[in-house]
Design a protein around this motif. Structure first.
Motif, PDB file in Angstrom:
ATOM      1  N   LEU A 155     -72.051  17.750 -33.143  1.00 48.10           N
ATOM      2  CA  LEU A 155     -71.871  18.815 -33.661  1.00 48.10           C
ATOM      3  C   LEU A 155     -70.641  19.539 -33.741  1.00 48.10           C
ATOM      4  CD1 LEU A 155     -71.437  18.049 -29.200  1.00 48.10           C
ATOM      5  CD2 LEU A 155     -73.312  19.332 -29.761  1.00 48.10           C
ATOM      6  N   HIS A 156     -71.073  20.624 -34.384  1.00 45.63           N
ATOM      7  CA  HIS A 156     -69.903  20.974 -35.777  1.00 45.63           C
ATOM      8  C   HIS A 156     -69.839  22.367 -34.806  1.00 45.63           C
ATOM      9  CE1 HIS A 156     -72.046  19.172 -38.794  1.00 45.63           C
ATOM     10  NE2 HIS A 156     -73.256  19.421 -38.446  1.00 45.63           N
ATOM     11  N   ALA A 157     -68.396  22.338 -35.193  1.00 50.02           N
ATOM     12  CA  ALA A 157     -67.348  22.845 -34.986  1.00 50.02           C
ATOM     13  C   ALA A 157     -66.091  22.464 -35.503  1.00 50.02           C
ATOM     14  CB  ALA A 157     -66.762  22.476 -33.934  1.00 50.02           C
ATOM     15  N   PRO A 158     -65.254  23.926 -36.218  1.00 49.48           N
ATOM     16  CA  PRO A 158     -64.596  24.257 -37.363  1.00 49.48           C
ATOM     17  C   PRO A 158     -63.172  23.645 -36.840  1.00 49.48           C
ATOM     18  CG  PRO A 158     -64.611  26.672 -36.895  1.00 49.48           C
ATOM     19  CD  PRO A 158     -65.771  25.371 -36.491  1.00 49.48           C
ATOM     20  N   HIS A 159     -62.983  23.613 -35.511  1.00 45.32           N
ATOM     21  CA  HIS A 159     -61.330  23.577 -34.475  1.00 45.32           C
ATOM     22  C   HIS A 159     -62.225  22.579 -33.091  1.00 45.32           C
ATOM     23  CE1 HIS A 159     -59.095  25.936 -36.375  1.00 45.32           C
ATOM     24  NE2 HIS A 159     -60.061  26.996 -36.501  1.00 45.32           N
ATOM     25  N   VAL A 160     -61.207  21.795 -33.076  1.00 44.58           N
ATOM     26  CA  VAL A 160     -61.558  20.647 -32.309  1.00 44.58           C
ATOM     27  C   VAL A 160     -60.215  20.441 -31.576  1.00 44.58           C
ATOM     28  CG1 VAL A 160     -61.717  18.742 -31.624  1.00 44.58           C
ATOM     29  CG2 VAL A 160     -63.005  19.249 -33.652  1.00 44.58           C
ATOM     30  N   ILE A 161     -60.439  20.718 -30.279  1.00 48.09           N
ATOM     31  CA  ILE A 161     -59.022  20.544 -29.916  1.00 48.09           C
ATOM     32  C   ILE A 161     -59.226  19.541 -28.508  1.00 48.09           C
ATOM     33  CG2 ILE A 161     -57.493  21.920 -27.764  1.00 48.09           C
ATOM     34  CD1 ILE A 161     -58.643  24.623 -28.258  1.00 48.09           C
ATOM     35  N   LEU A 162     -57.993  18.085 -28.983  1.00 50.46           N
ATOM     36  CA  LEU A 162     -57.882  17.023 -27.765  1.00 50.46           C
ATOM     37  C   LEU A 162     -57.077  17.396 -26.929  1.00 50.46           C
ATOM     38  CD1 LEU A 162     -58.228  14.036 -30.798  1.00 50.46           C
ATOM     39  CD2 LEU A 162     -60.113  15.105 -29.846  1.00 50.46           C
ATOM     40  N   ALA A 163     -57.752  17.780 -25.619  1.00 50.18           N
ATOM     41  CA  ALA A 163     -57.354  17.985 -24.492  1.00 50.18           C
ATOM     42  C   ALA A 163     -57.827  16.686 -23.732  1.00 50.18           C
ATOM     43  CB  ALA A 163     -57.740  19.011 -23.479  1.00 50.18           C
ATOM     44  N   CYS A 164     -57.816  15.374 -23.907  1.00 51.67           N
ATOM     45  CA  CYS A 164     -58.298  13.866 -22.853  1.00 51.67           C
ATOM     46  C   CYS A 164     -57.305  13.586 -22.553  1.00 51.67           C
ATOM     47  CB  CYS A 164     -58.506  13.554 -24.915  1.00 51.67           C
ATOM     48  SG  CYS A 164     -59.206  14.055 -25.632  1.00 51.67           S
ATOM     49  N   GLY A 165     -55.759  13.895 -22.434  1.00 52.68           N
ATOM     50  CA  GLY A 165     -54.833  13.207 -21.000  1.00 52.68           C
ATOM     51  C   GLY A 165     -54.870  12.395 -21.875  1.00 52.68           C
ATOM     52  N   GLY A 166     -54.315  11.372 -20.580  1.00 52.66           N
ATOM     53  CA  GLY A 166     -54.123  10.199 -21.223  1.00 52.66           C
ATOM     54  C   GLY A 166     -53.765   8.573 -20.554  1.00 52.66           C
ATOM     55  N   THR A 167     -53.543   7.621 -20.310  1.00 53.54           N
ATOM     56  CA  THR A 167     -53.715   6.357 -19.576  1.00 53.54           C
ATOM     57  C   THR A 167     -53.462   6.411 -18.351  1.00 53.54           C
ATOM     58  OG1 THR A 167     -51.930   4.985 -20.379  1.00 53.54           O
ATOM     59  CG2 THR A 167     -53.425   4.968 -22.145  1.00 53.54           C
ATOM     60  N   ALA A 168     -52.843   7.186 -17.582  1.00 55.49           N
ATOM     61  CA  ALA A 168     -52.881   6.978 -16.127  1.00 55.49           C
ATOM     62  C   ALA A 168     -53.996   7.409 -15.626  1.00 55.49           C
ATOM     63  CB  ALA A 168     -51.092   8.211 -15.914  1.00 55.49           C
ATOM     64  N   ALA A 169     -54.008   6.583 -13.750  1.00 51.79           N
ATOM     65  CA  ALA A 169     -54.501   6.724 -12.975  1.00 51.79           C
ATOM     66  C   ALA A 169     -56.099   6.309 -13.723  1.00 51.79           C
ATOM     67  CB  ALA A 169     -54.811   8.430 -12.126  1.00 51.79           C
ATOM     68  N   PRO A 170     -56.604   5.571 -14.092  1.00 53.50           N
ATOM     69  CA  PRO A 170     -58.137   5.006 -14.528  1.00 53.50           C
ATOM     70  C   PRO A 170     -58.509   5.883 -13.459  1.00 53.50           C
ATOM     71  CG  PRO A 170     -57.139   3.165 -14.690  1.00 53.50           C
ATOM     72  CD  PRO A 170     -55.471   4.612 -14.180  1.00 53.50           C
ATOM     73  N   ALA A 171     -58.158   5.519 -12.718  1.00 52.13           N
ATOM     74  CA  ALA A 171     -59.960   5.513 -11.707  1.00 52.13           C
ATOM     75  C   ALA A 171     -60.305   6.700 -11.116  1.00 52.13           C
ATOM     76  CB  ALA A 171     -59.580   5.551 -10.094  1.00 52.13           C
ATOM     77  N   LEU A 172     -59.601   8.144 -12.063  1.00 53.43           N
ATOM     78  CA  LEU A 172     -59.326   9.545 -11.796  1.00 53.43           C
ATOM     79  C   LEU A 172     -59.372   9.813 -13.756  1.00 53.43           C
ATOM     80  CD1 LEU A 172     -56.492  10.321  -9.976  1.00 53.43           C
ATOM     81  CD2 LEU A 172     -58.426  10.874  -9.354  1.00 53.43           C
ATOM     82  N   GLY A 173     -60.264   8.801 -14.296  1.00 49.23           N
ATOM     83  CA  GLY A 173     -60.423   9.108 -15.450  1.00 49.23           C
ATOM     84  C   GLY A 173     -59.787   8.997 -16.031  1.00 49.23           C
ATOM     85  N   GLY A 174     -58.231   8.485 -15.713  1.00 49.64           N
ATOM     86  CA  GLY A 174     -56.932   8.463 -17.659  1.00 49.64           C
ATOM     87  C   GLY A 174     -57.722   7.097 -18.088  1.00 49.64           C
ATOM     88  N   SER A 175     -57.305   7.056 -19.551  1.00 51.66           N
ATOM     89  CA  SER A 175     -57.624   6.273 -20.576  1.00 51.66           C
ATOM     90  C   SER A 175     -57.231   6.223 -22.011  1.00 51.66           C
ATOM     91  CB  SER A 175     -59.541   6.391 -20.802  1.00 51.66           C
ATOM     92  OG  SER A 175     -59.560   7.667 -21.671  1.00 51.66           O
ATOM     93  N   ALA A 176     -57.673   5.832 -22.725  1.00 56.10           N
ATOM     94  CA  ALA A 176     -57.255   6.061 -23.833  1.00 56.10           C
ATOM     95  C   ALA A 176     -57.663   6.124 -24.767  1.00 56.10           C
ATOM     96  CB  ALA A 176     -56.655   4.283 -24.597  1.00 56.10           C
ATOM     97  N   SER A 177     -58.715   7.072 -24.591  1.00 57.76           N
ATOM     98  CA  SER A 177     -60.185   7.452 -25.303  1.00 57.76           C
ATOM     99  C   SER A 177     -59.626   8.192 -26.029  1.00 57.76           C
ATOM    100  CB  SER A 177     -61.080   8.708 -24.267  1.00 57.76           C
ATOM    101  OG  SER A 177     -62.042   8.688 -25.299  1.00 57.76           O
ATOM    102  N   GLY A 178     -58.464   9.234 -25.006  1.00 58.97           N
ATOM    103  CA  GLY A 178     -58.174  10.779 -26.228  1.00 58.97           C
ATOM    104  C   GLY A 178     -57.042  10.033 -27.816  1.00 58.97           C
ATOM    105  N   LEU A 179     -55.828   9.099 -27.405  1.00 65.26           N
ATOM    106  CA  LEU A 179     -55.304   8.244 -28.130  1.00 65.26           C
ATOM    107  C   LEU A 179     -55.714   7.826 -29.540  1.00 65.26           C
ATOM    108  CD1 LEU A 179     -52.514   6.816 -24.988  1.00 65.26           C
ATOM    109  CD2 LEU A 179     -52.929   9.302 -27.152  1.00 65.26           C
ATOM    110  N   GLU A 180     -57.272   7.288 -29.052  1.00 60.56           N
ATOM    111  CA  GLU A 180     -57.823   6.562 -29.864  1.00 60.56           C
ATOM    112  C   GLU A 180     -58.198   7.330 -30.604  1.00 60.56           C
ATOM    113  OE1 GLU A 180     -57.769   3.130 -30.694  1.00 60.56           O
ATOM    114  OE2 GLU A 180     -57.265   3.029 -28.784  1.00 60.56           O
ATOM    115  N   LEU A 181     -59.181   8.840 -30.204  1.00 59.91           N
ATOM    116  CA  LEU A 181     -59.382   9.312 -31.778  1.00 59.91           C
ATOM    117  C   LEU A 181     -58.458   9.976 -32.380  1.00 59.91           C
ATOM    118  CD1 LEU A 181     -61.246  12.188 -28.501  1.00 59.91           C
ATOM    119  CD2 LEU A 181     -62.564  10.697 -30.701  1.00 59.91           C
TER     120      LEU A 181
END
Ligand code: FAD
Length: 413
Positions: A155-181
């Motif tokens: 998907l193309h875009a000249p601006h990408v905003i990483l608002a992926c949160g952090g690793t807390a509360a994995p049951a609610l979606g917390g992950s290191a995915s954004g940090l990896e990006l």
């Protein structure tokens, strides 16, 4: 090939505020969310009631995030809490203030806060796609060019905003995915540890007190040669401490442990009284009410169950004030001023409400939230190495930094 002006990764408060800002300023905006549900964590905040902001003055607000708090000065200017209060009102959500500090939606439904932002963002033209995980940010000639999803879509875009949160509360979606990006873009990460989590201690002799609250206590931890304290309400648990004083100290405690050092914490049960004041109080009680049980004197300045347990441990059951020697009064005053405990283990991310750590702030321009390493990439919210205490600080920061990132990415600044 699909093209957008702005792609937002993550649909928490930071991503929603970013997409609303970008779309409102005419940018074609796409929000990608790896979860099947938009804003899952936001819907669980504040015990499902969402303490989304507070009445704290901006200077104090920033100070609560520690010495890097001023990083958010532009974000709070661009998007102060009043902006979000107005927005929620326009969306039919009446805010209410509890304890004269904490903002909640009047109807007590966090999901309504999520819905309000989502509705406003969609009305402004933002598109949201759940169940799409971003694998990589694409760069071309040193500038953002779009994203590649886990499904292999480009998907193309000249601006990408990483608002992926952090690793807390994995049951609610917390992950290191954004940090990896962020890492793949060359960013450095301060290793995450659990924050806003309970503190577990060795040998909690007070486990019988589980459920008892000290309304105003101070919990401290030694960090090298200095001491960090947090003051507030404290809850005894079967394994240690919870409640705001413990939750707010936990990031620092876990950071000490992650460095391989033991964490020695101490509890001040009556923070308004120093050791000598406590000594004076005990001696005074001995003179005024010698035939009273010492635990009853203590119960006037702390919860009765704690007073009983402390007296019993030091002096045995049914100990009368007249039997208290000066040495005993000193010992008791010292204990009440600095009850020592050793933390048994780091709290897990499952128990945490936030992550301490994240993308290093020096690599992000606070005026635009843009990466200093990857042009066109912006950061917002908890993915950044900035964590506030409980009480609406973290959502407000996510919203403000998200809006600033969205404004910058859409060229509205
Ligand atoms: C139980 C609980 C209660 C809380 N209560 C409060 C409270 O009352 N007040 C308060 O201020 N704070 C509270 N917090 C903290 C607050 O929820 C967070 O600080 C806040 O949600 C951070 O917002 P964010 O938008 O940065 O990240 P998040 O809300 O975590 O959103 C990030 C989103 O990005 C998605 N994502 C991650 N990686 C990718 C990827 N590669 N591709 C696509 N999507 C991706 C995630 O699935 C997630 O939905 C609470 C936290 C918890 C766990």
């Amino acid at each position: 090939m699909e093209s957008f002006d702005v792609i937002v990764c993550g649909s928490g408060p930071a991503g929603l505020a970013a997409s609303l800002a970008a779309a409102s300023h005419g940018a074609s905006t796409l929000v990608l969310e790896q979860d099947s549900m938009i804003g899952r964590k936001l819907c669980a905040t504040g015990n499902g009631r969402c303490n989304f902001s507070n009445t704290v003055h901006p200077l104090k607000f920033m100070a609560e995030f520690g010495r890097n708090g001023r990083f958010m000065v532009d974000a709070l200017r661009a998007a102060p809490r009043e902006f979000f209060l107005d927005l929620l009102l326009q969306e039919g959500i009446r805010p209410k203030v509890e304890d004269e500090i904490h903002y909640f939606p009047m109807n007590g439904r966090a999901s309504d806060v999520r819905d309000a932002f989502l509705r406003a963002a969609r009305r402004a033209g933002a598109e949201t796609r759940p169940s799409v995980s971003v694998r990589r940010v694409l760069m071309e000639n040193g500038s953002a060019a779009g994203v590649e999803t886990v499904g292999g879509e480009i998907l193309h875009a000249p601006h990408v905003i990483l608002a992926c949160g952090g690793t807390a509360a994995p049951a609610l979606g917390g992950s290191a995915s954004g940090l990896e990006l962020a890492k793949k873009l060359g960013h450095s990460i301060r290793e995450p540890v659990a924050a806003l989590a309970p503190v577990h201690v060795d040998d909690p002799w007070f486990s019988g007190l589980a459920g008892v609250t000290v309304p105003d206590a101070e919990l401290g931890v030694a960090v090298g040669t200095r001491h960090v304290f947090m003051r507030g309400s404290l809850l005894f648990t079967h394994t240690g401490f919870s409640g705001p004083a413990a939750l707010n100290l936990s990031g620092t405690v876990n950071r000490v442990l992650s460095g391989g050092e033991p964490a020695h914490i101490f509890l001040r049960v009556v923070p308004d009284k120093k050791e000598q004041d406590l000594f004076a109080y005990l001696v005074d009680e001995r003179e005024k009410v010698p035939d009273h049980l010492l635990k009853n004197s203590l119960a006037r300045i702390m919860p009765r169950s704690l007073a009983s347990l402390v007296c019993e441990r030091l002096f045995g059951e049914d100990f009368h004030s007249k039997r208290l020697t000066n040495a005993g009064a000193h010992e008791l005053a010292h204990l009440l001023d600095r009850m020592p405990f050793t933390v048994s283990a780091q709290a897990s991310m499952d128990e945490a409400m936030a992550m301490d750590g994240g993308v290093l702030l020096k690599e992000v321009d606070p005026r635009t939230m843009e990466s200093r390493l990857a042009k066109g990439v912006h950061f917002a919210g908890e993915i950044l190495d900035l964590t506030g205490p409980t009480g609406g600080f973290n959502i407000q920061f996510a919203l403000s930094s998200g809006r600033l990132a969205g404004l910058a990415a859409s060229g509205a600044l």
